[in-house]
Write a protein that holds these residues in place. Structure first.
Motif, PDB file in Angstrom:
ATOM      1  N   LYS A   1      36.631  32.112  40.742  1.00  0.00           N
ATOM      2  CA  LYS A   1      35.639  31.049  40.934  1.00  0.00           C
ATOM      3  C   LYS A   1      36.290  29.755  41.411  1.00  0.00           C
ATOM      4  O   LYS A   1      35.595  28.819  41.823  1.00  0.00           O
ATOM      5  CB  LYS A   1      34.876  30.792  39.636  1.00  0.00           C
ATOM      6  CG  LYS A   1      34.064  31.983  39.147  1.00  0.00           C
ATOM      7  CD  LYS A   1      32.954  32.352  40.100  1.00  0.00           C
ATOM      8  CE  LYS A   1      32.107  33.491  39.557  1.00  0.00           C
ATOM      9  NZ  LYS A   1      31.028  33.890  40.480  1.00  0.00           N
TER      10      LYS A   1
ATOM     11  N   CYS B   1      30.973  25.134  45.731  1.00  0.00           N
ATOM     12  CA  CYS B   1      31.258  26.485  45.233  1.00  0.00           C
ATOM     13  C   CYS B   1      32.502  26.968  45.969  1.00  0.00           C
ATOM     14  O   CYS B   1      32.407  27.534  47.060  1.00  0.00           O
ATOM     15  CB  CYS B   1      30.085  27.426  45.472  1.00  0.00           C
ATOM     16  SG  CYS B   1      30.382  29.126  44.913  1.00  0.00           S
TER      17      CYS B   1
ATOM     18  N   GLU C   1      32.611  35.982  46.492  1.00  0.00           N
ATOM     19  CA  GLU C   1      31.252  35.708  46.024  1.00  0.00           C
ATOM     20  C   GLU C   1      30.292  36.602  46.812  1.00  0.00           C
ATOM     21  O   GLU C   1      29.861  36.242  47.911  1.00  0.00           O
ATOM     22  CB  GLU C   1      30.907  34.236  46.234  1.00  0.00           C
ATOM     23  CG  GLU C   1      29.816  33.715  45.327  1.00  0.00           C
ATOM     24  CD  GLU C   1      30.215  33.679  43.862  1.00  0.00           C
ATOM     25  OE1 GLU C   1      29.659  34.495  43.111  1.00  0.00           O
ATOM     26  OE2 GLU C   1      31.056  32.852  43.468  1.00  0.00           O
TER      27      GLU C   1
END
Length: 359
Positions: free
Chosen positions: A160, A227, A232
Motif C-alpha cells: 500500500k 493512493c 492495486e
C-alpha cells in the motif's frame, strides 16, 4: 450462498440473516460437519447438495487455487476475479480450475489481463469487466481556499506504500506550510510511519486517525487524496475518494488508471523508482508482490513506486488552486454517478451469468 466458513462476518450478518433458511448452505456438511480427513465423503456431499438445490451456475468469488468445493461438471462455473491472480502460486489445481471455467468476471481490465498474461487464461472464454459500484454519497469536500488536507486510507503494509505518501507529504510541506496529511487505517508499518513523522518534524501536520467508523466524513474533510500502492487490482479507496469529490493521485499500475483520468479527476504518474528504495526506512516497506500489470505496455512488469518530488509537484498545483480542485471534484462525482452505478452493476452481473448459462 455456499459457505466455506462456519460464520458470516458480523458486519454482513444483518443483511444475510433473512436468507439463512434455504439460501445459505455449508459446504462442510449438513447437520453434522464432515471432517477434512474424509475428503471424498465431503465431495460427494457437495455434489449431491448442488444437484438437490438445482443450481443453474456457480460463481466463485476471487479464489483460483486450493478450492474446498467440488465442482459439478454439469453446472456452469464462473470465476469472479478481484485480486487473487496477483497473489496465487502456480499449482496443477490452479491450471485445472482455469481450464474448467465457462466464464470470467473481473472487477478491472487489469484483472482480466493478469489472468490472461500470467496464467494463460483461454482468451475465448466469455468474460465481462464489471468494475465495483458505489452509491454517490451526500457528503463531499467543499475545497475551501484556506487549507490543504491530503488523505491516505488503507492498511499500513508494504504494497500500500504508506511510506511513499509520507515522503511525498514531507516534500509538499516544504512548499506549502499549511498542508496537512490525514491517515486512516492501521497495520504493521504504523510505528515506522510515526517514527519518521517525528524524525522529519511533522508531528503537528500528520494526523493518524486509526480505524475510522465514519469514512464518508473522513473523505469529505479532505481536499485531495493519494493512493501510492504499487499493486492495486481495482482501488476501492480511490473510488470512494472520487465519489466524495477528491482529486486523486495514483501510480500507473494495475487497475488504478481505470478510475483516475489524468488532468480530469486526478493525476496518474509513472512509478519511477525501485521499491527497494523504501527499505531504508524499514525492510517491511519494500515487502510485497513483485509483478504487476502495466496498462501502458499491456504486459507484466516489476513493481515500482512513485517519485515523491514529482508527486509533490502535482499536489502543490492543487493546493494553490482551489478552483481547479472544485472542477476536478465535479468531474469525479459525475464520473462515479455515470460509470459506477450500483443498480446497473447488479443488472450487468445477472445478464452475464444468464448469458453463460444459455451458452
Amino acid at each position: 450462498m455456499l459457505l466455506q466458513t462456519d460464520e458470516v462476518h458480523s458486519l454482513l450478518e444483518p443483511a444475510y440473516a433473512p436468507h439463512r433458511t434455504g439460501r445459505m448452505h455449508s459446504i462442510k456438511g449438513g447437520r453434522w460437519r464432515i471432517p477434512k480427513f474424509l475428503p471424498s465423503v465431503r465431495q460427494r456431499y457437495q455434489l449431491a447438495m448442488m444437484q438437490r438445490l438445482g443450481l443453474d451456475a456457480v460463481v466463485v468469488w476471487n479464489k483460483i487455487v486450493n478450492h474446498p468445493l467440488a465442482f459439478d461438471d454439469n453446472i456452469p462455473l464462473i470465476h469472479f476475479e478481484r485480486g487473487s491472480a496477483w497473489l496465487a502460486a502456480d499449482a496443477p489445481g490452479l491450471r485445472r480450475y482455469l481450464a474448467r471455467l465457462d466464464g470470467v468476471l473481473c472487477n478491472s481490465y487489469a484483472g482480466l489481463r493478469m489472468l490472461q498474461l500470467k496464467w494463460q487464461l483461454d482468451p475465448d472464454i466469455p468474460y465481462r469487466v464489471l468494475q465495483n459500484a458505489i452509491r454517490l454519497p451526500d457528503q463531499a469536500s467543499t475545497h475551501p481556499g484556506d487549507r490543504f488536507r491530503l488523505g491516505f486510507a488503507g492498511r499500513m503494509t508494504g504494497l500500500k506504500a504508506p511510506m511513499v505518501a509520507l515522503e511525498t507529504f514531507a516534500e509538499l510541506k516544504q512548499r506549502c506550510p499549511e498542508a496537512e496529511l490525514w491517515i486512516a487505517g492501521s497495520g504493521p508499518l504504523e510505528p515506522v510511519l510515526k517514527r519518521w513523522t517525528a524524525q522529519w518534524g511533522l508531528n503537528d501536520s500528520v494526523h493518524f486517525k486509526g480505524l475510522v467508523d465514519d469514512m464518508s466524513g473522513f473523505y469529505a474533510s479532505l481536499d485531495a487524496f493519494i493512493c501510492p500502492s504499487w499493486r492495486e487490482p481495482f482501488g476501492n479507496v480511490v473510488q470512494e475518494a472520487l465519489a466524495h469529490g477528491l482529486p486523486t493521485l495514483v501510480g500507473n499500475a494495475d487497475g488504478l488508471p481505470e478510475l483516475v483520468h489524468h488532468g480530469v479527476n486526478g493525476a496518474v504518474l509513472t512509478p519511477g523508482r525501485s521499491r527497494q528504495s523504501l527499505a531504508r526506512y524499514d525492510p517491511r516497506c519494500a515487502q510485497g508482490p513483485d509483478e504487476i500489470y502495466d496498462p501502458t505496455t499491456d504486459r507484466l512488469v516489476e513493481a515500482g513506486v512513485l517519485e515523491p518530488t514529482e508527486a509533490a509537484t502535482v499536489l502543490e498545483g492543487w493546493a494553490r488552486d482551489p478552483a481547479l480542485r472544485r472542477r476536478m471534484a465535479l468531474a469525479a462525482r459525475e464520473q462515479v454517478a455515470r460509470e459506477f452505478d450500483l443498480d446497473r452493476y447488479g443488472e450487468t452481473l445477472v445478464d452475464f451469468v444468464d448469458s453463460v448459462i444459455r451458452s
